[in-house]
Design an enzyme around this catalytic site. Sequence first.
Site, mmCIF file in Angstrom:
data_model
loop_
_atom_site.group_PDB
_atom_site.id
_atom_site.type_symbol
_atom_site.label_atom_id
_atom_site.label_comp_id
_atom_site.label_asym_id
_atom_site.label_seq_id
_atom_site.Cartn_x
_atom_site.Cartn_y
_atom_site.Cartn_z
ATOM 1 N N LYS A 145 4.030 28.938 16.787
ATOM 2 C CA LYS A 145 4.619 27.888 15.925
ATOM 3 C C LYS A 145 4.873 26.570 16.652
ATOM 4 O O LYS A 145 5.867 25.899 16.392
ATOM 5 C CB LYS A 145 5.924 28.384 15.281
ATOM 6 C CG LYS A 145 5.727 29.606 14.399
ATOM 7 C CD LYS A 145 7.006 29.984 13.696
ATOM 8 C CE LYS A 145 7.423 31.380 14.049
ATOM 9 N NZ LYS A 145 8.524 31.926 13.323
ATOM 10 N N ASP A 201 13.159 37.546 12.500
ATOM 11 C CA ASP A 201 13.546 37.200 11.123
ATOM 12 C C ASP A 201 13.143 38.267 10.107
ATOM 13 O O ASP A 201 13.809 38.442 9.085
ATOM 14 C CB ASP A 201 13.006 35.820 10.694
ATOM 15 C CG ASP A 201 11.517 35.653 10.918
ATOM 16 O OD1 ASP A 201 10.883 36.558 11.505
ATOM 17 O OD2 ASP A 201 10.971 34.603 10.544
#
Length: 461
Positions: free
Chosen positions: A168, A204
């Site tokens: 990311k 997450d």
Amino acid sequence: MDLVKPFMDLHVDRVSKEIREQCQELILTDKQMEEIMRRVLKEINNGLHKETQPTADVKCFITYVQDLPNGKEKGKFLALDLGGTNFRVLLIHLKDENDFEMLSKIYAIPQSIMLGSGTQLFDHIAECLANFMKEHAVYDEKLPLGFTFSFPLTQLGLTKGMLARWTKGFNCSGVVGEDVVQLLKDAIARRGDVQIEICAILNDTTGTLMSCAWKNHNCRIGLIVGTGSNACYVEKVENCEMFDGYKDPNKQHVLINTEWGAFGDNGALDFVRTEYDREIDHFSINKGRQIQEKMISGMYMGELARLAIVKFTKAGLLFGGVGSDILFKRGQFFTKYVSEIESDKPGTYSYCRDVLDELGLEHATDEDCANVRYICECVSSRAAHLVSAGIAALINKMDEKSVTVGVDGSVYRFHPKFHDLMVQKIRQFVKPDISFDLMLSEDGSGRGAALVAAVACREAH
């Protein structure tokens, strides 16, 4: 059977024959779906076994989370959620079952820190944590913290996680191969002004599963379809050869963080990849990595659509062959455009025209709009179907009679048809005697982190 019929039939007659033919490669057949499911399962099993795990693409990291919330968790908890270009700090007060108060604040991570040293990154996080605690008058309290760290981790326990690699857009030096919990503890210690007990580090996806399980005790899978894509699920400890340390005979299960974004890194998805997928990979900062994620997630979906639109424009099949500088610029067709374009009622193109105007394509005709929408639908439906193949494979593997899948992420949340496409496809490929449902997670990476900390504290006392 025309596979695209159910979600495109109302405007498909306006789509040109050439574009329909050219987009055929973006539509997965049932046969391809079955093959993807077989390959996903094989890769997951490789990740679970000691012999094959080092070379497996889908790493199936053990999270060491063995207890799901039972609704009796109480108290004040901090949560830190780091997973993209900004991070959140949360203060969560769990009261009675399903009753909680939550305060949170978002902090930016400047590009210079994303590409700087690990020390800079963790000092920045520790400073924001301390400021948050001052603001909310808990500066003098010693609070348990759950740390959501949404990058690939090799976990060696509930509070020890080594960063496997950055994704990311992050590339902080001195962090890969290090224990990120220790790096955060060190940064907090360097400040010396706040007392925080880090009770758990999690991904997450784990947070999403925990957050949903707090409300729905049937939740067994956590799924993220946002900037990235990943899934975790409940596995039998006996199937987890990588499980290190004491195995409690009373605890038969453990959460597995699959890190399935890397599925396909070994070529397992080459049979369904297109020239657009290859181009996206070629220009990415992690070439050859996260292949499935690049076919699914919000970081790439808009660009996939743009590449197809550009190709068809240059071939004279769209906009009379006349494009625009913005359209031809990499990264300028945002994933939110895909959701907006598909939100138009069939036969109307108001959102689509707004998007095309922003891209300098005011000369688009209604037929162009229908074609652009069809391209977006092919890209987003393929993403939904790829995710569905993975989820159906996991549900069949667990073989429980009823499973809830907790889902979070901007693509799932904001795309108008993603949920329905997934339900339809999973139903098609899950064993007929298994029932399932998809549950939108409310703030999984925040509340879920606090819940993992809460469950860890519940176990410790």
